[in-house]
Write a protein that holds these residues in place. Structure first.
Motif, PDB file in Angstrom:
ATOM      1  N   GLY A  26       0.792  -1.221   0.000  1.00 36.32           N
ATOM      2  CA  GLY A  26       0.000   0.000   0.000  1.00 36.32           C
ATOM      3  C   GLY A  26       0.826   1.273   0.000  1.00 36.32           C
ATOM      4  N   THR A  27       2.088   1.189  -0.394  1.00 40.85           N
ATOM      5  CA  THR A  27       2.932   2.373  -0.473  1.00 40.85           C
ATOM      6  C   THR A  27       2.948   2.900  -1.903  1.00 40.85           C
ATOM      7  N   ARG A  28       3.574   4.052  -2.084  1.00 39.99           N
ATOM      8  CA  ARG A  28       3.581   4.671  -3.410  1.00 39.99           C
ATOM      9  C   ARG A  28       5.000   4.844  -3.930  1.00 39.99           C
ATOM     10  N   GLY A  29       5.518   3.845  -4.599  1.00 39.75           N
ATOM     11  CA  GLY A  29       6.774   3.966  -5.305  1.00 39.75           C
ATOM     12  C   GLY A  29       8.041   3.735  -4.506  1.00 39.75           C
ATOM     13  N   ILE A  30       7.927   3.469  -3.224  1.00 42.09           N
ATOM     14  CA  ILE A  30       9.127   3.282  -2.413  1.00 42.09           C
ATOM     15  C   ILE A  30       9.859   2.015  -2.848  1.00 42.09           C
ATOM     16  N   PHE A  31       9.150   0.908  -2.897  1.00 45.81           N
ATOM     17  CA  PHE A  31       9.786  -0.355  -3.244  1.00 45.81           C
ATOM     18  C   PHE A  31      10.111  -0.439  -4.731  1.00 45.81           C
ATOM     19  N   ALA A  32       9.345   0.233  -5.564  1.00 43.80           N
ATOM     20  CA  ALA A  32       9.666   0.261  -6.989  1.00 43.80           C
ATOM     21  C   ALA A  32      10.980   0.996  -7.218  1.00 43.80           C
ATOM     22  N   GLY A  33      11.177   2.093  -6.524  1.00 45.27           N
ATOM     23  CA  GLY A  33      12.445   2.822  -6.631  1.00 45.27           C
ATOM     24  C   GLY A  33      13.611   2.017  -6.101  1.00 45.27           C
ATOM     25  N   LEU A  34      13.409   1.381  -4.962  1.00 46.61           N
ATOM     26  CA  LEU A  34      14.468   0.528  -4.404  1.00 46.61           C
ATOM     27  C   LEU A  34      14.772  -0.643  -5.326  1.00 46.61           C
ATOM     28  N   GLY A  35      13.751  -1.216  -5.899  1.00 44.63           N
ATOM     29  CA  GLY A  35      13.951  -2.330  -6.830  1.00 44.63           C
ATOM     30  C   GLY A  35      14.709  -1.909  -8.068  1.00 44.63           C
ATOM     31  N   ALA A  36      14.393  -0.724  -8.598  1.00 45.73           N
ATOM     32  CA  ALA A  36      15.112  -0.239  -9.780  1.00 45.73           C
ATOM     33  C   ALA A  36      16.583   0.010  -9.465  1.00 45.73           C
ATOM     34  N   VAL A  37      16.852   0.580  -8.302  1.00 46.90           N
ATOM     35  CA  VAL A  37      18.245   0.827  -7.908  1.00 46.90           C
ATOM     36  C   VAL A  37      18.980  -0.498  -7.706  1.00 46.90           C
ATOM     37  N   LEU A  38      18.343  -1.441  -7.032  1.00 42.96           N
ATOM     38  CA  LEU A  38      18.972  -2.747  -6.842  1.00 42.96           C
ATOM     39  C   LEU A  38      19.164  -3.479  -8.169  1.00 42.96           C
ATOM     40  N   GLY A  39      18.226  -3.315  -9.077  1.00 46.84           N
ATOM     41  CA  GLY A  39      18.365  -3.919 -10.403  1.00 46.84           C
ATOM     42  C   GLY A  39      19.527  -3.329 -11.177  1.00 46.84           C
ATOM     43  N   MET A  40      19.710  -2.020 -11.054  1.00 49.91           N
ATOM     44  CA  MET A  40      20.861  -1.395 -11.705  1.00 49.91           C
ATOM     45  C   MET A  40      22.167  -1.874 -11.089  1.00 49.91           C
ATOM     46  N   ALA A  41      22.192  -1.992  -9.772  1.00 49.66           N
ATOM     47  CA  ALA A  41      23.399  -2.488  -9.103  1.00 49.66           C
ATOM     48  C   ALA A  41      23.695  -3.921  -9.538  1.00 49.66           C
ATOM     49  N   GLY A  42      22.672  -4.728  -9.639  1.00 46.38           N
ATOM     50  CA  GLY A  42      22.867  -6.092 -10.116  1.00 46.38           C
ATOM     51  C   GLY A  42      23.336  -6.134 -11.556  1.00 46.38           C
ATOM     52  N   GLY A  43      22.816  -5.235 -12.385  1.00 47.52           N
ATOM     53  CA  GLY A  43      23.263  -5.154 -13.771  1.00 47.52           C
ATOM     54  C   GLY A  43      24.725  -4.757 -13.878  1.00 47.52           C
ATOM     55  N   VAL A  44      25.143  -3.807 -13.074  1.00 52.26           N
ATOM     56  CA  VAL A  44      26.554  -3.400 -13.065  1.00 52.26           C
ATOM     57  C   VAL A  44      27.422  -4.562 -12.596  1.00 52.26           C
ATOM     58  N   TYR A  45      26.961  -5.268 -11.579  1.00 56.28           N
ATOM     59  CA  TYR A  45      27.706  -6.432 -11.093  1.00 56.28           C
ATOM     60  C   TYR A  45      27.873  -7.472 -12.206  1.00 56.28           C
ATOM     61  N   LEU A  46      26.790  -7.755 -12.933  1.00 57.46           N
ATOM     62  CA  LEU A  46      26.884  -8.732 -14.026  1.00 57.46           C
ATOM     63  C   LEU A  46      27.796  -8.250 -15.146  1.00 57.46           C
TER      64      LEU A  46
END
Length: 53
Positions: A26-46
């Motif tokens: 029920g939040t607005r964009g908090i986890f989506a933003g965190l997920g996008a940042v973590l996804g970018m970090a994972g992409g850089v790692y790969l």
């Protein structure tokens, strides 16, 4: 091209998962933003791990 694909797919997949968590909690964009940042970090790692950049 592979590096760009890693970054975009990480952002989209983990951002999408975060978006689903946002709707579930029920939040607005908090986890989506965190997920996008973590996804970018994972992409850089790969990129570093597989392409040696």
């Amino acid at each position: 091209m592979t590096a760009v694909a890693y970054l975009l797919s990480g952002m989209l997949v983990w951002g999408g998962i975060g978006w689903l968590v946002d709707h579930w909690v029920g939040t607005r964009g908090i986890f989506a933003g965190l997920g996008a940042v973590l996804g970018m970090a994972g992409g850089v790692y790969l990129i570093v791990r597989r392409l040696g950049a």
